[in-house]
Scaffold this motif. Structure first.
Motif, PDB file in Angstrom:
ATOM      1  N   ASN A 113      77.238  96.564  36.567  1.00 21.92           N
ATOM      2  CA  ASN A 113      76.600  97.788  37.054  1.00 21.92           C
ATOM      3  C   ASN A 113      77.642  98.895  37.223  1.00 21.92           C
ATOM      4  O   ASN A 113      77.436 100.027  36.760  1.00 21.92           O
ATOM      5  CB  ASN A 113      75.906  97.516  38.388  1.00 21.92           C
ATOM      6  N   GLU A 114      78.772  98.541  37.815  1.00 20.36           N
ATOM      7  CA  GLU A 114      79.807  99.566  38.035  1.00 20.36           C
ATOM      8  C   GLU A 114      80.378 100.068  36.714  1.00 20.36           C
ATOM      9  O   GLU A 114      80.583 101.265  36.525  1.00 20.36           O
ATOM     10  CB  GLU A 114      80.926  99.014  38.922  1.00 20.36           C
ATOM     11  N   ILE A 115      80.631  99.130  35.792  1.00 16.59           N
ATOM     12  CA  ILE A 115      81.192  99.517  34.489  1.00 16.59           C
ATOM     13  C   ILE A 115      80.194 100.397  33.731  1.00 16.59           C
ATOM     14  O   ILE A 115      80.532 101.478  33.237  1.00 16.59           O
ATOM     15  CB  ILE A 115      81.554  98.261  33.650  1.00 16.59           C
ATOM     16  N   SER A 116      78.945  99.944  33.672  1.00 17.38           N
ATOM     17  CA  SER A 116      77.927 100.688  32.926  1.00 17.38           C
ATOM     18  C   SER A 116      77.698 102.073  33.542  1.00 17.38           C
ATOM     19  O   SER A 116      77.564 103.069  32.825  1.00 17.38           O
ATOM     20  CB  SER A 116      76.627  99.870  32.897  1.00 17.38           C
ATOM     21  N   THR A 117      77.690 102.132  34.868  1.00 13.39           N
ATOM     22  CA  THR A 117      77.476 103.412  35.554  1.00 13.39           C
ATOM     23  C   THR A 117      78.600 104.394  35.218  1.00 13.39           C
ATOM     24  O   THR A 117      78.339 105.573  34.926  1.00 13.39           O
ATOM     25  CB  THR A 117      77.360 103.184  37.080  1.00 13.39           C
ATOM     26  N   PHE A 174      70.026 107.331  32.382  1.00 15.69           N
ATOM     27  CA  PHE A 174      70.650 107.176  33.708  1.00 15.69           C
ATOM     28  C   PHE A 174      70.216 108.259  34.695  1.00 15.69           C
ATOM     29  O   PHE A 174      70.232 109.440  34.373  1.00 15.69           O
ATOM     30  CB  PHE A 174      72.173 107.190  33.558  1.00 15.69           C
ATOM     31  N   VAL A 175      69.847 107.853  35.900  1.00 11.41           N
ATOM     32  CA  VAL A 175      69.516 108.813  36.965  1.00 11.41           C
ATOM     33  C   VAL A 175      70.579 108.752  38.063  1.00 11.41           C
ATOM     34  O   VAL A 175      71.242 109.734  38.363  1.00 11.41           O
ATOM     35  CB  VAL A 175      68.108 108.558  37.561  1.00 11.41           C
ATOM     36  N   ARG A 176      70.757 107.564  38.670  1.00 16.19           N
ATOM     37  CA  ARG A 176      71.757 107.428  39.752  1.00 16.19           C
ATOM     38  C   ARG A 176      72.003 105.961  40.045  1.00 16.19           C
ATOM     39  O   ARG A 176      71.146 105.119  39.759  1.00 16.19           O
ATOM     40  CB  ARG A 176      71.294 108.124  41.032  1.00 16.19           C
ATOM     41  N   GLN A 177      73.159 105.698  40.627  1.00 15.75           N
ATOM     42  CA  GLN A 177      73.422 104.348  41.115  1.00 15.75           C
ATOM     43  C   GLN A 177      72.769 104.224  42.487  1.00 15.75           C
ATOM     44  O   GLN A 177      72.926 105.114  43.332  1.00 15.75           O
ATOM     45  CB  GLN A 177      74.933 104.100  41.206  1.00 15.75           C
ATOM     46  N   ILE A 178      72.022 103.156  42.715  1.00 13.96           N
ATOM     47  CA  ILE A 178      71.348 102.962  44.012  1.00 13.96           C
ATOM     48  C   ILE A 178      72.265 102.177  44.948  1.00 13.96           C
ATOM     49  O   ILE A 178      72.501 102.566  46.080  1.00 13.96           O
ATOM     50  CB  ILE A 178      70.004 102.221  43.829  1.00 13.96           C
ATOM     51  N   ASP A 179      72.774 101.048  44.453  1.00 12.92           N
ATOM     52  CA  ASP A 179      73.710 100.239  45.248  1.00 12.92           C
ATOM     53  C   ASP A 179      74.535  99.385  44.288  1.00 12.92           C
ATOM     54  O   ASP A 179      74.548  99.642  43.082  1.00 12.92           O
ATOM     55  CB  ASP A 179      72.961  99.394  46.304  1.00 12.92           C
ATOM     56  N   ALA A 180      75.196  98.356  44.825  1.00  9.66           N
ATOM     57  CA  ALA A 180      76.149  97.587  44.015  1.00  9.66           C
ATOM     58  C   ALA A 180      75.546  97.003  42.731  1.00  9.66           C
ATOM     59  O   ALA A 180      76.231  96.930  41.709  1.00  9.66           O
ATOM     60  CB  ALA A 180      76.753  96.470  44.856  1.00  9.66           C
ATOM     61  N   THR A 181      74.289  96.600  42.797  1.00 10.59           N
ATOM     62  CA  THR A 181      73.719  95.932  41.614  1.00 10.59           C
ATOM     63  C   THR A 181      72.492  96.639  41.035  1.00 10.59           C
ATOM     64  O   THR A 181      71.841  96.106  40.131  1.00 10.59           O
ATOM     65  CB  THR A 181      73.325  94.468  41.958  1.00 10.59           C
ATOM     66  N   ASN A 182      72.175  97.830  41.540  1.00  8.52           N
ATOM     67  CA  ASN A 182      70.968  98.525  41.076  1.00  8.52           C
ATOM     68  C   ASN A 182      71.234  99.968  40.676  1.00  8.52           C
ATOM     69  O   ASN A 182      71.982 100.669  41.368  1.00  8.52           O
ATOM     70  CB  ASN A 182      69.915  98.561  42.200  1.00  8.52           C
ATOM     71  N   VAL A 183      70.568 100.378  39.607  1.00  9.51           N
ATOM     72  CA  VAL A 183      70.568 101.800  39.234  1.00  9.51           C
ATOM     73  C   VAL A 183      69.128 102.271  39.057  1.00  9.51           C
ATOM     74  O   VAL A 183      68.241 101.468  38.761  1.00  9.51           O
ATOM     75  CB  VAL A 183      71.306 102.076  37.889  1.00  9.51           C
ATOM     76  N   ALA A 230      69.465 103.909  26.258  1.00 11.76           N
ATOM     77  CA  ALA A 230      68.956 103.125  27.402  1.00 11.76           C
ATOM     78  C   ALA A 230      69.763 101.844  27.562  1.00 11.76           C
ATOM     79  O   ALA A 230      70.833 101.683  26.971  1.00 11.76           O
ATOM     80  CB  ALA A 230      67.475 102.831  27.199  1.00 11.76           C
ATOM     81  N   ASP A 231      69.263 100.962  28.401  1.00  9.27           N
ATOM     82  CA  ASP A 231      69.879  99.667  28.704  1.00  9.27           C
ATOM     83  C   ASP A 231      71.268  99.853  29.332  1.00  9.27           C
ATOM     84  O   ASP A 231      71.446 100.760  30.143  1.00  9.27           O
ATOM     85  CB  ASP A 231      69.906  98.783  27.454  1.00  9.27           C
ATOM     86  N   GLU A 232      72.239  98.998  28.989  1.00 14.14           N
ATOM     87  CA  GLU A 232      73.549  99.037  29.641  1.00 14.14           C
ATOM     88  C   GLU A 232      74.668  99.091  28.609  1.00 14.14           C
ATOM     89  O   GLU A 232      74.451  98.734  27.443  1.00 14.14           O
ATOM     90  CB  GLU A 232      73.753  97.781  30.511  1.00 14.14           C
ATOM     91  N   ILE A 233      75.837  99.524  29.032  1.00 20.15           N
ATOM     92  CA  ILE A 233      77.048  99.365  28.208  1.00 20.15           C
ATOM     93  C   ILE A 233      78.080  98.701  29.112  1.00 20.15           C
ATOM     94  O   ILE A 233      78.519  99.277  30.109  1.00 20.15           O
ATOM     95  CB  ILE A 233      77.571 100.715  27.674  1.00 20.15           C
ATOM     96  N   SER A 234      78.396  97.459  28.773  1.00 20.56           N
ATOM     97  CA  SER A 234      79.310  96.667  29.604  1.00 20.56           C
ATOM     98  C   SER A 234      79.980  95.632  28.712  1.00 20.56           C
ATOM     99  O   SER A 234      79.614  95.497  27.545  1.00 20.56           O
ATOM    100  CB  SER A 234      78.497  95.964  30.701  1.00 20.56           C
ATOM    101  N   PRO A 235      80.937  94.869  29.248  1.00 21.31           N
ATOM    102  CA  PRO A 235      81.586  93.843  28.400  1.00 21.31           C
ATOM    103  C   PRO A 235      80.619  92.755  27.921  1.00 21.31           C
ATOM    104  O   PRO A 235      80.974  91.946  27.063  1.00 21.31           O
ATOM    105  CB  PRO A 235      82.656  93.244  29.334  1.00 21.31           C
ATOM    106  N   ASP A 236      79.368  92.756  28.443  1.00 26.54           N
ATOM    107  CA  ASP A 236      78.353  91.825  27.924  1.00 26.54           C
ATOM    108  C   ASP A 236      77.932  92.203  26.504  1.00 26.54           C
ATOM    109  O   ASP A 236      77.559  91.336  25.716  1.00 26.54           O
ATOM    110  CB  ASP A 236      77.093  91.866  28.802  1.00 26.54           C
TER     111      ASP A 236
END
Ligand code: ADP
Ligand code: UDP
Length: 237
Positions: free
Chosen positions: A48-52, A67-76, A190-196
């Motif tokens: 979540n942090e990386i993608s954000t 993307f709109v905003r980060q809500i908390d550690a694991t949610n956007v 959309a979706d995420e961009i992370s080491p996954d």
């Protein structure tokens, strides 16, 4: 809140706003089309942090995203889209299924980025498809596909430089795009961009800093993700 979808790595939740969703990053990891499964403490938070950070950087560079905003550690919070069932893969160096398909060794630098498309279908194992398949399957119009190609190349150029500043080589990655539910004429990333969903190699040592550590049982999976996040934070500070 209502759970709308549970995938392999994320959950999608409804919000009070019909045009947005809450996207939750889980600790679960899968590979080889879901055959290999594990769970890693902190994976949801790290991705979540990386993608954000990456989405923030792309937005600043003028790329329209969900993307709109980060809500908390694991949610956007993200704009709700209707996902195009075409995954866009961009490759700068040979790796993974490119090597399997061609017999070419890992790590060959391409003269230009290689773009490929796959049909987003867990049932069929995300098969490789081409422009003609996409047109005839009605997954996207030729105009939409031209737009995806152009956007993917622009995102690739931005991210190559961004990761290089972090001492990382962007080997390949997967993108998903969707039409905004509030205005289907607009297609966004959309979706995420992370080491996954990216292959990232340390520029100096060549060390793999991505999900290949899990796929190939190299160990230190979360340590690598943590290192990627640390470097991204340094360059975006
Ligand atoms: P999978 O569905 O492959 O198991 P995930 O666990 O990552 O993958 O699930 C997240 C799902 O959410 C994916 O199917 C992705 O296409 C979808 N998705 C990502 N961003 C959005 C969005 N903004 N609106 C609607 N769906 C989205
Ligand atoms: N990728 C992904 N999801 C998929 C398929 C691929 O995120 O369903 C990413 C993968 O992490 C890699 C790039 O896209 O960074 C290219 O993957 P490849 O086609 O080599 O697939 P693999 O053989 O590794 O599954």
């Amino acid at each position: 809140m209502t759970l709308l979808y549970e995938g392999k790595a994320k959950r999608l939740w409804a919000t009070e706003n019909p045009n947005t969703l809450r996207m939750e990053f889980k600790n679960d990891a899968t590979a080889f089309n879901g055959e290999k499964k594990a769970s890693f403490e902190n994976k949801g938070r790290l991705n979540n942090e990386i993608s954000t950070l990456i989405y923030g950087f792309l937005e600043t560079a003028g790329i329209p995203t969900h993307f709109v905003r980060q809500i908390d550690a694991t949610n956007v919070e993200v704009k709700k889209v209707s996902i195009l069932m075409v995954e866009v893969i961009i490759r700068n160096l040979s790796a993974g299924s490119y090597c399997k398909r061609t017999g070419i060794e890992e790590g060959r630098l391409f003269s230009q980025p290689v773009i490929e498309f796959s049909y987003k279908s867990d049932e069929l194992g995300d098969p490789l498809i081409n422009d003609d398949y996409i047109r005839e399957m009605g997954l996207a119009t030729p105009e939409d596909l031209a737009h995806l190609r152009k956007s993917a190349l622009a995102i690739n150029s931005i991210l190559i430089d961004f990761f290089a500043k972090c001492g990382l080589r962007l080997v390949d990655f997967k993108l998903e795009f969707g039409r905004l539910v509030e205005d289907p004429s607009i297609i966004v990333l959309a979706d995420e961009i992370s080491p996954d969903g990216c292959r990232l190699w340390d520029i100096k040592t060549g060390e793999k800093m991505d999900k290949d550590r899990f796929r190939r049982d190299l160990g230190g999976v979360m340590e690598a993700y943590q290192e990627v996040l640390g470097r991204l934070k340094e360059v975006t500070a």
